[in-house]
Design an enzyme around this catalytic site. Sequence first.
Site, PDB file in Angstrom:
ATOM      1  N   ARG A 225      11.218   7.596   0.538  1.00  0.00           N
ATOM      2  CA  ARG A 225      10.185   6.647   0.136  1.00  0.00           C
ATOM      3  C   ARG A 225      10.034   5.516   1.143  1.00  0.00           C
ATOM      4  NH1 ARG A 225       5.864   6.829  -0.491  1.00  0.00           N
ATOM      5  NH2 ARG A 225       6.343   8.605  -1.818  1.00  0.00           N
TER       6      ARG A 225
ATOM      7  N   LYS B  41      -2.886 -12.769   9.495  1.00  0.00           N
ATOM      8  CA  LYS B  41      -3.057 -12.396   8.082  1.00  0.00           C
ATOM      9  C   LYS B  41      -2.337 -11.070   7.833  1.00  0.00           C
ATOM     10  CE  LYS B  41      -7.425 -14.888   7.739  1.00  0.00           C
ATOM     11  NZ  LYS B  41      -8.891 -14.786   7.535  1.00  0.00           N
TER      12      LYS B  41
END
Length: 283
Positions: A104, A139
């Site tokens: 994962r 950002k």
Amino acid sequence: MTAQPPLPDMILEPLVRATLAEDLGTYGDITTRTVIPSGTRYLARIVAREAGVASGMQVAAIAFRLVDPALTLRVLVPDGASFDAGAVLAEVEGEAASILTAERVALNFAGRLSGIATLTAAHVAQAAGTRARITCTRKTTPGLRIVEKQAVLHGGGFNHRFSLSDAILIKDNHIAAAGGIRAVLKRVKAQASHMLRTEIEVDRLDQLAEVLDEGGADVVLLDNMDTATLREAVAMNAGRLVLEASGNMRLPRIAEVAATGVDYISVGALTHSARTLDLGLDF
């Protein structure tokens, strides 16, 4: 895309370790320990469910290695390379339990970063044939800036500053607090190190004229200007300073902005709005 040299693994390992620790919790992978017999070996493949540009392969490899150094991983589609749906990006072989434990985290990184690289490549394609370079912003996802900015490079884009300490970037609030454009540029000329580049934000042509007249800046950020105004700004500048267009830079608008003659187009969406690419691990 242009091949980018990998970052040193030692820079990335702390980030991957922290992410693995988050996923393993206090007692490790109890599902795998419960149901997978020790000594079970498998060959698994990271497969693309859709087309894109690879990024995060180096990070995924580190995740598998940290869980089990005995795993063998072969990257078949390196970071920065394009691939089609159904492509096998990498193969990992060894203890099935180790592969499942790292799965994962490895896929989260590879999917997220490949999504950024793919979105960046789409913007770069729109600017093809012009001088404009596509660049990212700060950002970014907290804690993931270094790998997200690397993904922008993998997509053919360029990096803006990594932190507040990289350069002087004077925004509208700095100008307001410092007493105006001339006042803030005078302070730059009086106090800034000769090793630092200075960028200043303007959103009107009269402000650009003030910057050009005062001096002290290397780059001008043209903020939220329409395309016609950007063309006027390029003409006014006449090649004196580097020009960066920013604000409201959506993908359908990139081609027309690039055609104005600006040097850079900064796009926050490359990192804050990229969709995670659909990748899977198949045994």
